[in-house]
Write an enzyme that holds these catalytic residues in place. Sequence first.
Site, PDB file in Angstrom:
ATOM      1  N   LYS A 284      33.059  38.630  46.987  1.00  0.00           N
ATOM      2  CA  LYS A 284      34.372  38.312  46.433  1.00  0.00           C
ATOM      3  C   LYS A 284      34.678  36.845  46.686  1.00  0.00           C
ATOM      4  O   LYS A 284      34.402  36.315  47.736  1.00  0.00           O
ATOM      5  CB  LYS A 284      35.453  39.145  47.125  1.00  0.00           C
ATOM      6  CG  LYS A 284      35.320  40.626  46.851  1.00  0.00           C
ATOM      7  CD  LYS A 284      36.598  41.344  47.265  1.00  0.00           C
ATOM      8  CE  LYS A 284      36.405  42.841  47.191  1.00  0.00           C
ATOM      9  NZ  LYS A 284      35.902  43.414  48.445  1.00  0.00           N
TER      10      LYS A 284
ATOM     11  N   ASP B 168      26.286  38.023  49.886  1.00  0.00           N
ATOM     12  CA  ASP B 168      27.749  38.114  49.819  1.00  0.00           C
ATOM     13  C   ASP B 168      28.359  37.618  51.117  1.00  0.00           C
ATOM     14  O   ASP B 168      27.682  37.034  51.953  1.00  0.00           O
ATOM     15  CB  ASP B 168      28.214  39.520  49.438  1.00  0.00           C
ATOM     16  CG  ASP B 168      27.622  40.566  50.348  1.00  0.00           C
ATOM     17  OD1 ASP B 168      27.462  40.275  51.551  1.00  0.00           O
ATOM     18  OD2 ASP B 168      27.322  41.677  49.870  1.00  0.00           O
TER      19      ASP B 168
ATOM     20  N   MET C 216      35.210  49.363  58.963  1.00  0.00           N
ATOM     21  CA  MET C 216      36.134  49.320  57.814  1.00  0.00           C
ATOM     22  C   MET C 216      37.433  50.081  58.108  1.00  0.00           C
ATOM     23  O   MET C 216      37.990  50.713  57.221  1.00  0.00           O
ATOM     24  CB  MET C 216      35.479  49.945  56.563  1.00  0.00           C
ATOM     25  CG  MET C 216      34.163  49.315  56.197  1.00  0.00           C
ATOM     26  SD  MET C 216      33.348  50.185  54.833  1.00  0.00           S
ATOM     27  CE  MET C 216      32.722  51.645  55.662  1.00  0.00           C
TER      28      MET C 216
END
Length: 508
Positions: A57, A35, A172
């Site tokens: 994504k 990814d 994050m």
Amino acid sequence: MNGKVYLVGAGPGNYKLITLRGLEAIKKADVILYDRLANSKLLKYAGKDAQLIYVGKAPNAHTYTQEEISKLILNKALEGKVVARLKGGDPFVFGRGGEEASLLAENGIEFEIVPGITSAISVPAYSGIPVTHRNVSSSFHVITGHEDPTKEDKSLDYEVLAKLKGTLIFLMGIKNIGDICNKLISNGQSPDRPVAVIRRGTTVEQRILKGTLKDIANRVKENNFKNPAIIIVGEVVNLADTLSWFDKKPLFGKKVLVTRTRQQASKLSEKIEELGGEAIEFPTIEIIENDKYDDMDRAINEIGKYRWIIFTSANGVKFFFKRLRELGSDVRALYNAMLCAIGPATAKALEDMGLRVDYVPKEYRAEAIVDSIKDKVQQGDKVLLPRADIARKVLVEELEELGAEVDNIPVYKTLIPDYDREELIRLIKENKIDVITFTSSSTVRNFYRVLGEENIDLINEIIVAAIGPITGQTARELGIKVDIIAREYNIPGLVNGILEYFNKWEEV
Ligand code: SAH
């Protein structure tokens, strides 16, 4: 039989920060899932038949859910495949590696966890911030900045966190940075405690923003700082003032397009990366053997008649000697000839075969070869030129003017490889290229064809570097402005030219 799954920590973004074990897994995998956080450059180590599946994504593409990814891994393993699942940083540090491994364990699939270098410590390290430091910080704590909003009771207790004197590292957390800082302050930490936010650490896009608990959130907003980024809270942040090193490299932040063949790109790419830049390999040229052997075989069978053999590229050397051996001969057949090489790389290719090179011109181009030997060439001397199918005529003409008899023999062909024009245009439009390098006229011409005449204006703002005047001239004739022309016409010369352009010259 079932396959096996490797959950591989692929490191924080810089593709060299992977472990040997991780690389082994990539090399032997039948299927590789990756990814956005794992550098796609690692994929060049994949086997040639490996199936590569992007599960991150992407705009206009299906986005896999975690559940789908876990199932995909399981199904591939049930088919008997060796699967490498690449994960950013370490698979077990906020990587959901545990979830993927659980499904495998439930189904009796063999798996191995390959730990990776987590962004939590490596991103600070690349910014000159040690997460612990004598007399400054005796512990570090890695915390999620993104608590699952569906959770009823919060698992993080900021009252406890705020008591910690050690370094706090939030992953994050960019979206919640305001809340995080406020909670630390309201629970007792000094509003002046230093904070750094580091984005895309360890890569060419690494950026650092410094501040304090009370002002960093605003600064993040003002600077439009986006993910992926870590937040690091603690006095160790101040050490970056003296210990920063990565962003001091001379080509730091520079993204350089390399248009040479895939086989030849690495020398240039290595140098760029050594200097802190990023090399984007986009080969516009591919070199293959010339399979029409008649002329070459005739020349090789009469090799003793040549007084001069002039090599103008390492590829010429490679394919000439390959055919020589195929015909049952070897270097001993060349005893009669003087050997010339256009430059040091070509000379080295010959010397690697145990041969001595008689002439290498001071300037590495075709015209200079003739200058370097013109006093020695005699009327009627036979000259062999094992070259590319598209080589320029000038060398032949000048040698003939000296009275030599020249056999110009194509030993290899250049092709435009299968390319992806859309990918190139995307890179340009998204400002992913700062410098385009051209190492021969054919790389320029092929680049022009790949990009398309109608799109050539897209590169007006990009710095263009040519290996020498001929290559530069080819570019200009095609309407490409050239900013850098190397003074020494080889790869180190090209790199020096780029460094000089950015006022960062040093001998490489
Ligand atoms: N398993 C990963 C973390 C995955 S969570 C690891 O061990 O590093 C994703 C978060 O990691 C991002 O939101 C960001 O906070 C952090 N991150 C990952 N790579 C990063 C990088 N190169 N620079 C800054 N932060 C990074």
